[in-house]
Design a protein around this motif. Structure first.
Motif, PDB file in Angstrom:
ATOM      1  N   ILE A   1       0.837  -1.017  -0.157  1.00  0.00           N
ATOM      2  CA  ILE A   1       0.033  -0.057  -0.146  1.00  0.00           C
ATOM      3  C   ILE A   1       0.778   1.154  -0.102  1.00  0.00           C
ATOM      4  O   ILE A   1       0.494   2.161  -0.589  1.00  0.00           O
ATOM      5  N   THR A   2       2.013   1.261   0.835  1.00  0.00           N
ATOM      6  CA  THR A   2       2.639   2.441   0.788  1.00  0.00           C
ATOM      7  C   THR A   2       3.818   2.332  -0.428  1.00  0.00           C
ATOM      8  O   THR A   2       4.333   3.524  -0.644  1.00  0.00           O
ATOM      9  N   ARG A   3       3.480   1.470  -1.437  1.00  0.00           N
ATOM     10  CA  ARG A   3       3.863   1.638  -2.780  1.00  0.00           C
ATOM     11  C   ARG A   3       3.020   1.753  -3.851  1.00  0.00           C
ATOM     12  O   ARG A   3       2.859   1.958  -4.977  1.00  0.00           O
ATOM     13  N   GLY A   4       1.650   2.518  -3.415  1.00  0.00           N
ATOM     14  CA  GLY A   4       0.543   2.540  -4.180  1.00  0.00           C
ATOM     15  C   GLY A   4      -0.451   1.739  -4.295  1.00  0.00           C
ATOM     16  O   GLY A   4      -1.556   2.117  -4.987  1.00  0.00           O
ATOM     17  N   TYR A   5      -0.139   0.454  -3.922  1.00  0.00           N
ATOM     18  CA  TYR A   5      -1.310  -0.496  -4.171  1.00  0.00           C
ATOM     19  C   TYR A   5      -2.620  -0.142  -3.495  1.00  0.00           C
ATOM     20  O   TYR A   5      -2.712   0.291  -2.311  1.00  0.00           O
ATOM     21  N   MET A   6      -3.968  -0.476  -4.358  1.00  0.00           N
ATOM     22  CA  MET A   6      -5.094   0.011  -3.834  1.00  0.00           C
ATOM     23  C   MET A   6      -5.511   1.459  -3.592  1.00  0.00           C
ATOM     24  O   MET A   6      -6.674   1.882  -3.415  1.00  0.00           O
ATOM     25  N   ASP A   7      -4.591   2.090  -3.830  1.00  0.00           N
ATOM     26  CA  ASP A   7      -4.583   3.761  -3.933  1.00  0.00           C
ATOM     27  C   ASP A   7      -5.481   4.023  -2.554  1.00  0.00           C
ATOM     28  O   ASP A   7      -6.276   4.959  -2.637  1.00  0.00           O
ATOM     29  N   TYR A   8      -4.871   3.343  -1.422  1.00  0.00           N
ATOM     30  CA  TYR A   8      -5.568   3.518  -0.219  1.00  0.00           C
ATOM     31  C   TYR A   8      -5.201   4.860   0.355  1.00  0.00           C
ATOM     32  O   TYR A   8      -3.979   5.166   0.378  1.00  0.00           O
ATOM     33  N   ARG A   9      -6.091   5.512   1.305  1.00  0.00           N
ATOM     34  CA  ARG A   9      -5.542   6.524   2.233  1.00  0.00           C
ATOM     35  C   ARG A   9      -6.295   6.165   3.657  1.00  0.00           C
ATOM     36  O   ARG A   9      -7.398   6.046   3.623  1.00  0.00           O
ATOM     37  N   GLY A  10      -5.505   6.069   4.719  1.00  0.00           N
ATOM     38  CA  GLY A  10      -6.232   5.954   6.023  1.00  0.00           C
ATOM     39  C   GLY A  10      -5.074   5.236   6.922  1.00  0.00           C
ATOM     40  O   GLY A  10      -3.750   5.186   6.542  1.00  0.00           O
TER      41      GLY A  10
END
Lengths: 318, 318
Positions: B41-50
Motif C-alpha cells: 500500500i505504501t508503494r501505491g497498491y489499492m490507492d488507499y488512504r487511511g
C-alpha cells in the motif's frame, strides 16, 4: 500409399510407406478432419515431422480378429500403459506417449494409419462418417464435464465461435445450464441459436458484460485470457481450452483477489462424445465448411487456415 | 488517538480522531502485525488512504453488551450482507465491501479500531496475544483447505519461506500430506524442519525437481508462476497465494497441455485458524522478528520491509 506429409518445411501429398500392424491395428481411413493444431504444426508447433491429422473415421483393415472390418474412431494419445501416470488412470498424460499426427506417430491424412488397439472405439451404425469424424474434438469439449461440476442453475459463458467453441457450447448446453456464447461472427452464432443456445456478439457483450459461474476461453487469441478472467465471477471457474503460441503479459492478481479457479483442459473421453452423436444431443454436420480429396490435401490445409472457415474434411477413401 | 496513517505519500504516526461505534464495535488494539500488503500500500497498491494495518488482537471497548470486554480478533472484509455475493455466502467477495486497512476502512495500527460486530471472533484464553495476532494470515493459509481437497497421500510443494509460506506449509502439514517447502533461507526453513516438515533450498530443488500433486506459489515473485507450473504434475493443482504487482509474460500452454488447475486463494476462515492456535498444531511465535511501540510505527514498517525479516509486531497498548 498417399499421405499428407509435413517435412518441417512443407506439407505435401506424397507417396509414403504403408504402416505396419505389429502390435497395432491398421485402419483404412475414410474421412479425416483438419484441426487448428494441424495448422499450428505447419507453423512449427511441437517440431513434428510426419503424416499430419488426428481426427478421423475408418475401418480396421488388419489387427485383432474381433476388430477387423469394424468402423472405428481412435483416441490420439498412445500411452505406454506402464508408467506411474498410466497406472493412476492418466493415460492421456503419459510422459512416454506418442500423439497421433502431433508427436512421434504418423497421422490420419493418409490412406492408412496404425493405432494402438486399446485406443479404438466402434462407431454405432446410426452415426454417419461426417458426424463420426468430429468425435475427437467433441471428446475434447466433453473433457470439461469431466473436470468441472456444472450445475443446472450455473450461468456459463463461452468465448469463441470457432470449431471448438461451437462444440463446447453445445456440450455445456446438454447439462441444462444456461449457456451464452460470445463470438464475432453472427452466421456462426446462428448455428447455436438454432439449438436454443443464447449468443452475443463480442462488441455487445463488452458494452454490457455479465459474469459467469463457468467461463470457457476458446478463442485462441492472446488477449482472450484477461477478458475471460474479467468475465468470471468471484470464486467462479475459468476453463482454458485453447493453446496460444505466444506469452502475453498477464496480471495474475485478479485470480487471487477474486479466488478464481483456472482449469486447463485438453483431450477428452470418446465414449460420451459418441453417445452424444448417436443421440443427436449435439449437432456437428452444420460445421462442415468444405470437403477435399486426399490428393488435394494441401488445398484443404490452406482452406482451413482461412479466417472464419469452420471444419474442413479430407476424404481419404480414394 | 495515535495512529499510523498513510496519506498517499508518507506513513506517519499522528493524532487521528477516535473511531465512532455507530453500528460497529470499537476495539482497543493490543497488538498488531505488519503484512506485505501494508508495505505494498505504501508503494501505491489499492490507492488507499487511511490508518494502515489489518492483523490485530484487542479488547472490545464499546459495542453490544455481550461483546464488551471480550478479547477478540476480527475478519477484515466488511461486507454489505445484502448483495447477491453475500446472500450466497461469499461475504469475503462482496463487491460493496470495505477492507480493514486496505479499502475504505481505517486499520489497526492505532489505539482503537471500529469493526462490524459480525466480523469479531473471541480469542480462547489459552492463546497469547503474540499468537492471536497471527490469526488473519493463518486464516489465509487455511483458505487453501477450504478450496482444495488435500489427501494424506498427496505430495505438496510450497514455494516460499516468507511469512505466508511458513504458515501455509504448517497448515498443509496438519492434513497428514507430505509437504516439502522450497526456499532460499536455511534459517527460516529450519523453523519448519523443527516441526517435521521437509525443506529444500531452491538451488537444490532446481537441480532435482520433483513434481507435486498440490503446489503452492507463495514467493511473491514474478518468476514464481512459471516455476510453480513446471513443479505441478499433470492434472495437479497449483494454488496462487501471492499477488505480484507486475504483469510478466506468461506461457499458458502448459496449463492446457498438462490440464493443471490453478486456484487463486486470498483471505480465509478464522475459526480453524483459532482452533489450530489453541491446539498448537501450528507454531507462529518463532516467526516474530521484532516488536515496536505504536509511536515507532514508521520504524516498524521499515523493518518489515527489510529482506528476510519475518513478522514485525506493533504494540498498540501504549
Amino acid at each position: 500409399m498417399q499421405a499428407l506429409y509435413w517435412n518441417g518445411k512443407q506439407a505435401r501429398v506424397t507417396e509414403r510407406p504403408d504402416p505396419e500392424a505389429s502390435e497395432r491395428a491398421v485402419v483404412r481411413v475414410s474421412l479425416a478432419g483438419v484441426c487448428a493444431t494441424d495448422l499450428e504444426i505447419t507453423r512449427g508447433y511441437m517440431d513434428y515431422r510426419g503424416v499430419l491429422g488426428h481426427e478421423f473415421v475408418g475401418h480396421v483393415e488388419s489387427g485383432p480378429e474381433d476388430w477387423r472390418g469394424a468402423r472405428v474412431v481412435a483416441e490420439i494419445n498412445n500411452a505406454c500403459l506402464k508408467c506411474d501416470s498410466c497406472l493412476r488412470g492418466l493415460e492421456r498424460h503419459c510422459p512416454n506417449r506418442s500423439v497421433t499426427g502431433i508427436l512421434n506417430a504418423n497421422g490420419a491424412f493418409a490412406e492408412r494409419i496404425a493405432v494402438p488397439v486399446e485406443n479404438l472405439h466402434r462407431v454405432p451404425d446410426s452415426i454417419s462418417n461426417e458426424a463420426a469424424v468430429f468425435t475427437e474434438p467433441l471428446a475434447a469439449a466433453f473433457e470439461i464435464l469431466e473436470q468441472v461440476d456444472i450445475q443446472p442453475d450455473d450461468y456459463c459463458v463461452v468465448f469463441g465461435d470457432g470449431r471448438l467453441g461451437l462444440l463446447i457450447s453445445q456440450v455445456l448446453h446438454t447439462t441444462g445450464a444456461h449457456v451464452t456464447t460470445i463470438g464475432k461472427h453472427s452466421e456462426k452464432l446462428a448455428l447455436l441459436e438454432a439449438r436454443g443456445i443464447e449468443t452475443q456478439l463480442l462488441s455487445n457483450w463488452e458494452a454490457s458484460p455479465r459474469q459467469g459461474d463457468v467461463v470457457v476461453e476458446a478463442t485462441g487469441s492472446a488477449s482472450g485470457f484477461a477478458r475471460a478472467v474479467s468475465a468470471t465471477r468471484p470464486r467462479g471457474t475459468l476453463v482454458l481450452k485453447s493453446t496460444v503460441a505466444d506469452s502475453p503479459p498477464i496480471d495474475l492478481a485478479p485470480l487471487v483477489i477474486n479466488e478464481i479457479t483456472v482449469v486447463g483442459s485438453r483431450c477428452g473421453p470418446f465414449a460420451p462424445a459418441l453417445d452424444a452423436l448417436a443421440r443427436e444431443t449435439v449437432s456437428v454436420e452444420p460445421l462442415i465448411a468444405a470437403r477435399y480429396a486426399l490428393a488435394e490435401g494441401e488445398q484443404a490445409l490452406a482452406k482451413a487456415g482461412e479466417t472464419g472457415v469452420l471444419k474442413v474434411l479430407i476424404d481419404c477413401s480414394g
